[in-house]
Write a protein that holds these residues in place. Structure first.
Motif, PDB file in Angstrom:
ATOM      1  N   GLY A  75       5.716   2.547  -4.550  1.00  0.00           N
ATOM      2  CA  GLY A  75       5.090   1.451  -3.804  1.00  0.00           C
ATOM      3  C   GLY A  75       5.652   1.246  -2.413  1.00  0.00           C
ATOM      4  N   ILE A  76       6.919   1.600  -2.207  1.00  0.00           N
ATOM      5  CA  ILE A  76       7.523   1.446  -0.887  1.00  0.00           C
ATOM      6  C   ILE A  76       6.884   2.413   0.104  1.00  0.00           C
ATOM      7  CG2 ILE A  76       9.655   1.562   0.438  1.00  0.00           C
ATOM      8  CD1 ILE A  76       9.573  -0.753  -1.540  1.00  0.00           C
ATOM      9  N   GLU A  77       6.761   3.679  -0.297  1.00  0.00           N
ATOM     10  CA  GLU A  77       6.132   4.677   0.579  1.00  0.00           C
ATOM     11  C   GLU A  77       4.661   4.345   0.810  1.00  0.00           C
ATOM     12  OE1 GLU A  77       5.561   8.162   2.916  1.00  0.00           O
ATOM     13  OE2 GLU A  77       7.257   6.855   2.431  1.00  0.00           O
ATOM     14  N   ALA A  78       3.989   3.875  -0.227  1.00  0.00           N
ATOM     15  CA  ALA A  78       2.583   3.481  -0.076  1.00  0.00           C
ATOM     16  C   ALA A  78       2.452   2.322   0.908  1.00  0.00           C
ATOM     17  CB  ALA A  78       2.001   3.094  -1.434  1.00  0.00           C
ATOM     18  N   THR A  79       3.375   1.387   0.838  1.00  0.00           N
ATOM     19  CA  THR A  79       3.375   0.268   1.783  1.00  0.00           C
ATOM     20  C   THR A  79       3.505   0.779   3.213  1.00  0.00           C
ATOM     21  OG1 THR A  79       4.313  -1.288   0.184  1.00  0.00           O
ATOM     22  CG2 THR A  79       4.636  -1.798   2.514  1.00  0.00           C
ATOM     23  N   ARG A  80       4.414   1.721   3.425  1.00  0.00           N
ATOM     24  CA  ARG A  80       4.612   2.276   4.764  1.00  0.00           C
ATOM     25  C   ARG A  80       3.336   2.907   5.300  1.00  0.00           C
ATOM     26  NH1 ARG A  80       5.608   6.890   7.431  1.00  0.00           N
ATOM     27  NH2 ARG A  80       5.379   8.174   5.552  1.00  0.00           N
ATOM     28  N   LEU A  81       2.677   3.706   4.463  1.00  0.00           N
ATOM     29  CA  LEU A  81       1.471   4.408   4.901  1.00  0.00           C
ATOM     30  C   LEU A  81       0.310   3.451   5.145  1.00  0.00           C
ATOM     31  CD1 LEU A  81       1.602   7.559   2.606  1.00  0.00           C
ATOM     32  CD2 LEU A  81       2.128   7.416   5.042  1.00  0.00           C
ATOM     33  N   ILE A  82       0.160   2.475   4.260  1.00  0.00           N
ATOM     34  CA  ILE A  82      -0.934   1.512   4.409  1.00  0.00           C
ATOM     35  C   ILE A  82      -0.753   0.704   5.680  1.00  0.00           C
ATOM     36  CG2 ILE A  82      -1.967  -0.587   3.440  1.00  0.00           C
ATOM     37  CD1 ILE A  82      -1.321   0.640   0.651  1.00  0.00           C
TER      38      ILE A  82
END
Length: 217
Positions: free
Chosen positions: A62-69
């Protein structure tokens, strides 16, 4: 209507959260993802208002997804909804632009309220999470002499930076007054000016602001 994407690798939890929050007529779940990669794809497809994002997921967390979003669409609000609140997770979530960080033990009414608050531009952090942030600063106390040279001072003077540091350490106005040798009324005035300068509303938001913007590191 608040449009929501839910990202969690446990189907039972995803479906349960969807059912719960859609009991509010002002919320609609437009998509559910079982990992961070799917969450990113759903955000590209639907551009939701809010993502309820778990941290520990396969393929992409979820952390990496947050960064990309956030990199692709900073208008999308990311609310971390997890059972984990280790310092590293919290710090990384702040670093990549999370708008809130709450735990899965929230009541239904609390979760709906949090979703609405985040949509309205408020940063929301559960008390347990904030306590971890404060403890981190307390155990890694920054000397006042270093406070005078932050990476970014955001127009804050040395006195204001000193008071921010004491607030992060959990000091009350009376304690700050004794520590800085000024009156309690002066402390209140300075704190009000700090909030106005940084466009913040309370001490919790101030602590989060300091973490997200590396104010003292």
């Amino acid at each position: 209507m608040i449009r929501v994407v839910i990202a969690d690798d446990i189907a039972l939890f995803r479906n349960g959260i969807k059912t719960l929050i859609e009991l509010d007529k002002g919320i609609s779940v437009v998509g559910c993802a079982c990992n961070g990669k799917e969450a990113v794809e759903l955000c590209e497809k639907y551009a939701p208002d809010v993502v309820l994002m778990d941290i520990k997921m396969p393929n992409m967390n979820g952390i990496e997804a947050t960064r990309l979003i956030k990199k692709k669409n900073n208008l999308i609000k990311i609310l971390i909804l997890t059972t984990f609140y280790e310092n590293e997770d919290i710090s990384n979530a702040f670093e990549f632009g999370a708008d809130g960080y709450v735990l899965k033990n929230l009541e239904q009414s609390e979760l709906i309220m949090v979703v609405k608050n985040v949509t309205n531009g408020l940063n929301v952090f559960q008390s347990d999470v904030f306590d971890n942030v404060r403890k981190q600063y307390h155990t890694q106390k920054v000397p006042v002499s270093f406070v005078k040279k932050p990476q970014h001072n955001f127009g804050l003077n040395e006195r204001e930076l000193e008071i921010i540091q004491l607030i992060i350490e959990g000091k009350k106005n009376r304690d700050i007054a004794e520590k800085t040798f000024i009156t309690e009324g002066s402390v209140k005035n300075i704190v009000s000016k700090i909030f106005k300068k940084l466009d913040l509303e309370d001490r919790t938001q101030l602590a989060i602001f300091a973490v997200k913007n590396h104010l003292f590191t």
